[in-house]
Design a protein around this motif. Structure first.
Motif, PDB file in Angstrom:
ATOM      1  N   GLU A  62       0.836  -1.198   0.000  1.00 33.03           N
ATOM      2  CA  GLU A  62       0.000   0.000   0.000  1.00 33.03           C
ATOM      3  C   GLU A  62       0.870   1.248   0.000  1.00 33.03           C
ATOM      4  O   GLU A  62       1.841   1.337   0.734  1.00 33.03           O
ATOM      5  CB  GLU A  62      -0.888   0.052   1.245  1.00 33.03           C
ATOM      6  CG  GLU A  62      -1.925  -1.035   1.286  1.00 33.03           C
ATOM      7  CD  GLU A  62      -2.814  -0.937   2.520  1.00 33.03           C
ATOM      8  OE1 GLU A  62      -2.836   0.129   3.169  1.00 33.03           O
ATOM      9  OE2 GLU A  62      -3.471  -1.933   2.832  1.00 33.03           O
ATOM     10  N   PHE A 107       0.884   0.832 -10.958  1.00 35.69           N
ATOM     11  CA  PHE A 107       0.692  -0.580 -10.621  1.00 35.69           C
ATOM     12  C   PHE A 107       1.394  -1.491 -11.625  1.00 35.69           C
ATOM     13  O   PHE A 107       1.848  -2.580 -11.271  1.00 35.69           O
ATOM     14  CB  PHE A 107      -0.799  -0.930 -10.559  1.00 35.69           C
ATOM     15  CG  PHE A 107      -1.530  -0.230  -9.446  1.00 35.69           C
ATOM     16  CD1 PHE A 107      -1.299  -0.559  -8.122  1.00 35.69           C
ATOM     17  CD2 PHE A 107      -2.457   0.760  -9.730  1.00 35.69           C
ATOM     18  CE1 PHE A 107      -1.978   0.087  -7.090  1.00 35.69           C
ATOM     19  CE2 PHE A 107      -3.142   1.410  -8.714  1.00 35.69           C
ATOM     20  CZ  PHE A 107      -2.904   1.069  -7.386  1.00 35.69           C
ATOM     21  N   ASN A 140      -0.466  -2.970  -4.353  1.00 31.37           N
ATOM     22  CA  ASN A 140      -1.862  -3.348  -4.559  1.00 31.37           C
ATOM     23  C   ASN A 140      -2.849  -2.206  -4.426  1.00 31.37           C
ATOM     24  O   ASN A 140      -3.934  -2.261  -4.999  1.00 31.37           O
ATOM     25  CB  ASN A 140      -2.251  -4.453  -3.571  1.00 31.37           C
ATOM     26  CG  ASN A 140      -1.455  -5.706  -3.802  1.00 31.37           C
ATOM     27  OD1 ASN A 140      -1.336  -6.171  -4.930  1.00 31.37           O
ATOM     28  ND2 ASN A 140      -0.874  -6.234  -2.750  1.00 31.37           N
ATOM     29  N   ALA A 141      -2.502  -1.169  -3.649  1.00 34.23           N
ATOM     30  CA  ALA A 141      -3.454  -0.085  -3.402  1.00 34.23           C
ATOM     31  C   ALA A 141      -2.725   1.215  -3.098  1.00 34.23           C
ATOM     32  O   ALA A 141      -1.591   1.202  -2.603  1.00 34.23           O
ATOM     33  CB  ALA A 141      -4.364  -0.445  -2.234  1.00 34.23           C
ATOM     34  N   ASN A 148      -3.703   4.906  -1.147  1.00 30.70           N
ATOM     35  CA  ASN A 148      -4.633   5.777  -0.445  1.00 30.70           C
ATOM     36  C   ASN A 148      -4.424   7.171  -1.016  1.00 30.70           C
ATOM     37  O   ASN A 148      -3.319   7.705  -0.954  1.00 30.70           O
ATOM     38  CB  ASN A 148      -4.353   5.752   1.062  1.00 30.70           C
ATOM     39  CG  ASN A 148      -4.611   4.376   1.636  1.00 30.70           C
ATOM     40  OD1 ASN A 148      -5.667   3.799   1.411  1.00 30.70           O
ATOM     41  ND2 ASN A 148      -3.633   3.829   2.339  1.00 30.70           N
ATOM     42  N   GLU A 175      -9.507   5.358  -2.341  1.00 28.58           N
ATOM     43  CA  GLU A 175      -8.471   4.350  -2.521  1.00 28.58           C
ATOM     44  C   GLU A 175      -8.557   3.855  -3.955  1.00 28.58           C
ATOM     45  O   GLU A 175      -9.650   3.638  -4.472  1.00 28.58           O
ATOM     46  CB  GLU A 175      -8.673   3.177  -1.562  1.00 28.58           C
ATOM     47  CG  GLU A 175      -7.600   2.109  -1.724  1.00 28.58           C
ATOM     48  CD  GLU A 175      -7.798   0.933  -0.789  1.00 28.58           C
ATOM     49  OE1 GLU A 175      -7.040   0.853   0.197  1.00 28.58           O
ATOM     50  OE2 GLU A 175      -8.681   0.106  -1.061  1.00 28.58           O
ATOM     51  N   VAL A 176      -7.408   3.728  -4.599  1.00 31.81           N
ATOM     52  CA  VAL A 176      -7.364   3.085  -5.908  1.00 31.81           C
ATOM     53  C   VAL A 176      -6.598   1.791  -5.747  1.00 31.81           C
ATOM     54  O   VAL A 176      -5.713   1.677  -4.892  1.00 31.81           O
ATOM     55  CB  VAL A 176      -6.724   3.976  -7.007  1.00 31.81           C
ATOM     56  CG1 VAL A 176      -7.590   5.173  -7.306  1.00 31.81           C
ATOM     57  CG2 VAL A 176      -5.324   4.402  -6.648  1.00 31.81           C
ATOM     58  N   THR A 177      -6.951   0.822  -6.561  1.00 30.29           N
ATOM     59  CA  THR A 177      -6.327  -0.490  -6.477  1.00 30.29           C
ATOM     60  C   THR A 177      -5.852  -0.932  -7.855  1.00 30.29           C
ATOM     61  O   THR A 177      -6.209  -0.320  -8.871  1.00 30.29           O
ATOM     62  CB  THR A 177      -7.323  -1.539  -5.941  1.00 30.29           C
ATOM     63  OG1 THR A 177      -8.408  -1.652  -6.864  1.00 30.29           O
ATOM     64  CG2 THR A 177      -7.842  -1.158  -4.559  1.00 30.29           C
ATOM     65  N   ARG A 178      -5.106  -1.988  -7.854  1.00 30.73           N
ATOM     66  CA  ARG A 178      -4.626  -2.569  -9.110  1.00 30.73           C
ATOM     67  C   ARG A 178      -5.806  -2.892 -10.026  1.00 30.73           C
ATOM     68  O   ARG A 178      -5.755  -2.648 -11.220  1.00 30.73           O
ATOM     69  CB  ARG A 178      -3.829  -3.834  -8.783  1.00 30.73           C
ATOM     70  CG  ARG A 178      -3.303  -4.583  -9.972  1.00 30.73           C
ATOM     71  CD  ARG A 178      -2.409  -5.724  -9.533  1.00 30.73           C
ATOM     72  NE  ARG A 178      -1.216  -5.270  -8.836  1.00 30.73           N
ATOM     73  CZ  ARG A 178      -0.163  -4.713  -9.435  1.00 30.73           C
ATOM     74  NH1 ARG A 178      -0.159  -4.549 -10.737  1.00 30.73           N
ATOM     75  NH2 ARG A 178       0.887  -4.323  -8.741  1.00 30.73           N
ATOM     76  N   SER A 179      -6.908  -3.400  -9.483  1.00 31.46           N
ATOM     77  CA  SER A 179      -8.067  -3.763 -10.306  1.00 31.46           C
ATOM     78  C   SER A 179      -8.988  -2.577 -10.600  1.00 31.46           C
ATOM     79  O   SER A 179      -9.805  -2.649 -11.502  1.00 31.46           O
ATOM     80  CB  SER A 179      -8.869  -4.881  -9.643  1.00 31.46           C
ATOM     81  OG  SER A 179      -9.355  -4.460  -8.383  1.00 31.46           O
ATOM     82  N   ASN A 180      -8.842  -1.491  -9.852  1.00 30.39           N
ATOM     83  CA  ASN A 180      -9.642  -0.283 -10.088  1.00 30.39           C
ATOM     84  C   ASN A 180      -8.741   0.946  -9.938  1.00 30.39           C
ATOM     85  O   ASN A 180      -8.784   1.630  -8.914  1.00 30.39           O
ATOM     86  CB  ASN A 180     -10.827  -0.212  -9.125  1.00 30.39           C
ATOM     87  CG  ASN A 180     -11.740   0.957  -9.436  1.00 30.39           C
ATOM     88  OD1 ASN A 180     -11.690   1.540 -10.504  1.00 30.39           O
ATOM     89  ND2 ASN A 180     -12.579   1.312  -8.480  1.00 30.39           N
ATOM     90  N   PRO A 181      -7.907   1.235 -10.961  1.00 28.59           N
ATOM     91  CA  PRO A 181      -6.899   2.280 -10.839  1.00 28.59           C
ATOM     92  C   PRO A 181      -7.360   3.699 -11.226  1.00 28.59           C
ATOM     93  O   PRO A 181      -6.534   4.588 -11.381  1.00 28.59           O
ATOM     94  CB  PRO A 181      -5.817   1.806 -11.820  1.00 28.59           C
ATOM     95  CG  PRO A 181      -6.602   1.140 -12.900  1.00 28.59           C
ATOM     96  CD  PRO A 181      -7.764   0.466 -12.187  1.00 28.59           C
TER      97      PRO A 181
END
Length: 164
Positions: free
Chosen positions: A29, A129, A136-137, A139, A152-158
């Protein structure tokens, strides 16, 4: 211009009541701080060195030193971190890899990007990513022309977006 950039960073940190160095260091993170005022957009990524480089210790051998040099070069190109879809022109970039690393555990890699934008940015995609497989994320906290917020952004929702 340098004073304005510093002022923008300070406004971001004070306005959100946030200090990047006070945040808990969690592998996988990172943090992304965004400040937008008029046509100026500034972003700062703060990533655990373990995710950015694959290690947190001081460069111990040529392989470690090479990893630092490669990442430093990649971070100079903003497209390795974000995709703003041609809305902005990169004015400057800086990263902490040029500085010698402390001999303490859990240090971070920081990368800052300053842009001049044709129109206010309402969002973008994080491409960092792709460069850092164990990240993975992120903040995200921002101050924009239209307000402030966090997500928060993530690898699957960037994708990051904010509406006026």
């Amino acid at each position: 211009m340098k004073t304005f950039k510093k002022g923008l960073s300070v406004a971001l940190l004070l306005g959100l009541g946030f200090s990047a160095h006070a945040q808990k260091h969690v592998h996988g993170e990172g943090e992304l701080l965004i400040a937008q005022e008029g046509n100026v957009l500034q972003m700062q990524f703060i990533i655990p060195a373990a995710d950015a480089l694959g290690f947190e210790h001081q460069a111990a051998n040529s392989s470690d030193k090479n990893a630092i040099e490669v990442l430093a070069q990649q971070l100079k190109n903003s497209s390795h971190a974000i995709d703003i879809k041609g809305q902005c022109i990169l004015q400057s970039t800086e990263n902490s890899l040029a500085h010698s690393h402390d001999e303490h555990d859990h240090h971070n890699v920081e990368a800052t990007y300053n842009f001049n934008c044709k129109t206010p940015v309402m969002g973008f995609s994080v491409t960092l990513f792709n460069l850092m497989p164990s990240l993975n994320a992120l903040n995200v906290q921002w101050i924009s022309n239209t307000g402030q917020g966090s997500t928060e952004v993530t690898r699957s929702n960037p994708v990051i977006s904010w509406q006026s």
